[in-house]
Design an enzyme around this catalytic site. Structure first.
Site, mmCIF file in Angstrom:
data_model
loop_
_atom_site.group_PDB
_atom_site.id
_atom_site.type_symbol
_atom_site.label_atom_id
_atom_site.label_comp_id
_atom_site.label_asym_id
_atom_site.label_seq_id
_atom_site.Cartn_x
_atom_site.Cartn_y
_atom_site.Cartn_z
ATOM 1 N N ASP A 1 0.847 -1.192 0.000
ATOM 2 C CA ASP A 1 0.000 0.000 0.000
ATOM 3 C C ASP A 1 0.878 1.237 0.000
ATOM 4 O OD1 ASP A 1 -2.857 1.096 0.304
ATOM 5 O OD2 ASP A 1 -1.669 2.253 1.736
HETATM 6 C C1 LIG Z 1 2.725 8.908 -4.889
HETATM 7 C C2 LIG Z 1 2.553 7.965 -6.046
HETATM 8 C C3 LIG Z 1 1.600 6.970 -6.036
HETATM 9 N N1 LIG Z 1 1.435 6.124 -7.095
HETATM 10 C C4 LIG Z 1 0.419 5.078 -7.113
HETATM 11 C C5 LIG Z 1 0.933 3.704 -6.660
HETATM 12 C C6 LIG Z 1 -0.327 2.967 -6.307
HETATM 13 O O1 LIG Z 1 -0.812 2.279 -7.459
HETATM 14 C C7 LIG Z 1 -1.306 4.089 -5.943
HETATM 15 C C8 LIG Z 1 -1.674 4.040 -4.486
HETATM 16 O O2 LIG Z 1 -2.745 3.151 -4.304
HETATM 17 P P1 LIG Z 1 -2.646 1.765 -3.547
HETATM 18 O O3 LIG Z 1 -3.887 1.615 -2.720
HETATM 19 O O4 LIG Z 1 -1.324 1.617 -2.847
HETATM 20 O O5 LIG Z 1 -2.641 0.689 -4.721
HETATM 21 P P2 LIG Z 1 -3.685 0.434 -5.890
HETATM 22 O O6 LIG Z 1 -5.080 0.675 -5.427
HETATM 23 O O7 LIG Z 1 -3.233 1.188 -7.117
HETATM 24 O O8 LIG Z 1 -3.461 -1.117 -6.191
HETATM 25 P P3 LIG Z 1 -3.651 -2.420 -5.225
HETATM 26 O O9 LIG Z 1 -4.330 -1.991 -3.938
HETATM 27 O O10 LIG Z 1 -4.475 -3.370 -6.028
HETATM 28 O O11 LIG Z 1 -2.252 -2.911 -4.997
HETATM 29 O O12 LIG Z 1 -0.640 5.322 -6.215
HETATM 30 C C9 LIG Z 1 2.257 6.240 -8.213
HETATM 31 O O13 LIG Z 1 2.110 5.480 -9.179
HETATM 32 N N2 LIG Z 1 3.226 7.213 -8.229
HETATM 33 C C10 LIG Z 1 3.415 8.098 -7.208
HETATM 34 O O14 LIG Z 1 4.325 8.967 -7.288
#
Ligand SMILES: Cc1cn([C@H]2C[C@H](O)[C@@H](COP(=O)(O)OP(=O)(O)OP(=O)(O)O)O2)c(=O)[nH]c1=O
Length: 193
Positions: A68
């Site tokens: 997460d």
């Molecule tokens: C801060 C930041 C976040 N993110 C993304 C990563 C994660 O995919 C998302 C945060 O949400 P998460 O809840 O961590 O993940 P998700 O819902 O995309 O996927 P899953 O729960 O199925 O694993 O934000 C980036 O891609 N780049 C960035 O710089």
């Protein structure tokens, strides 16, 4: 024994590929990601990663990797914005300030859980109206914690970080490789062969 990526995030699949790992299966967890009242960002991030790992169905000898990523502005948790209005609100709150990006990893086999979190610091430049509106129009904020993704056009808005770049993107690779080794999964198959 199967290796399961418990994530619907395409970033996590790509980052895992950087370690030379192609999961046997991808199973996105479906959990309620609402923070508890007064829950601190790091506690929240670890709890959610753990809950994701518990929510993925697998055989008892399968290895499941979940993560997460949470953006924290002080004690405030910035999740994935629901719409462009909320993305704008998050970006204005982050503009010209430092914040933290926490990624918690949760690796599970049967009842056994290995957990690790990585905290990075990020500074976002003070955004002009033009920069804010152009970024919102890109739609790249969608599905990203805090309403931005450093690996996309928002990279132009981030002059400084301290910590783990891959952790900010969603899967800290050094710590992931380490956790997999601890759990007995060989990350360096070629070297070992
Ligand atoms: C801060 C930041 C976040 N993110 C993304 C990563 C994660 O995919 C998302 C945060 O949400 P998460 O809840 O961590 O993940 P998700 O819902 O995309 O996927 P899953 O729960 O199925 O694993 O934000 C980036 O891609 N780049 C960035 O710089």
């Amino acid at each position: 024994m199967a290796f399961i990526l418990g994530s619907g995030s395409p970033r996590r699949l790509e980052l895992l590929a950087q370690l030379g790992i192609t999961p046997d299966d991808v199973r996105p967890p479906d959990i309620d990601e609402t923070p508890k009242k007064a829950e601190l960002p790091r506690d929240y991030c670890n709890r959610i990663a753990h809950e994701k790992a518990m929510a993925v169905r697998a055989d008892s000898d399968d290895l499941i990797l979940c993560a997460d990523t949470t953006v924290a502005l002080g004690r405030r948790i910035l999740g994935k914005p629901a719409d462009a209005g909320e993305a704008a609100e998050f970006l204005l709150a982050l503009s010209g300030r430092r914040h933290r990006v926490i990624t918690a990893l949760s690796l599970r086999r049967g009842d056994k859980i290995w957990q690790k979190d990585v905290v990075s610091q990020v500074r976002m430049k003070r955004l002009s109206d033009l920069e804010l509106n152009a970024y919102l129009a890109s739609n790249d904020w969608q599905g990203k914690a805090g309403g931005y993704a450093i690996q996309g056009p928002a990279g132009a808005l981030i002059p400084w970080i301290s910590g783990s770049f891959t952790g900010i993107v969603g899967l800290p690779l050094a710590e992931t490789a380490n956790l997999l080794q601890v759990a007995g999964y060989s990350v360096h198959k070629e070297a070992a062969a």
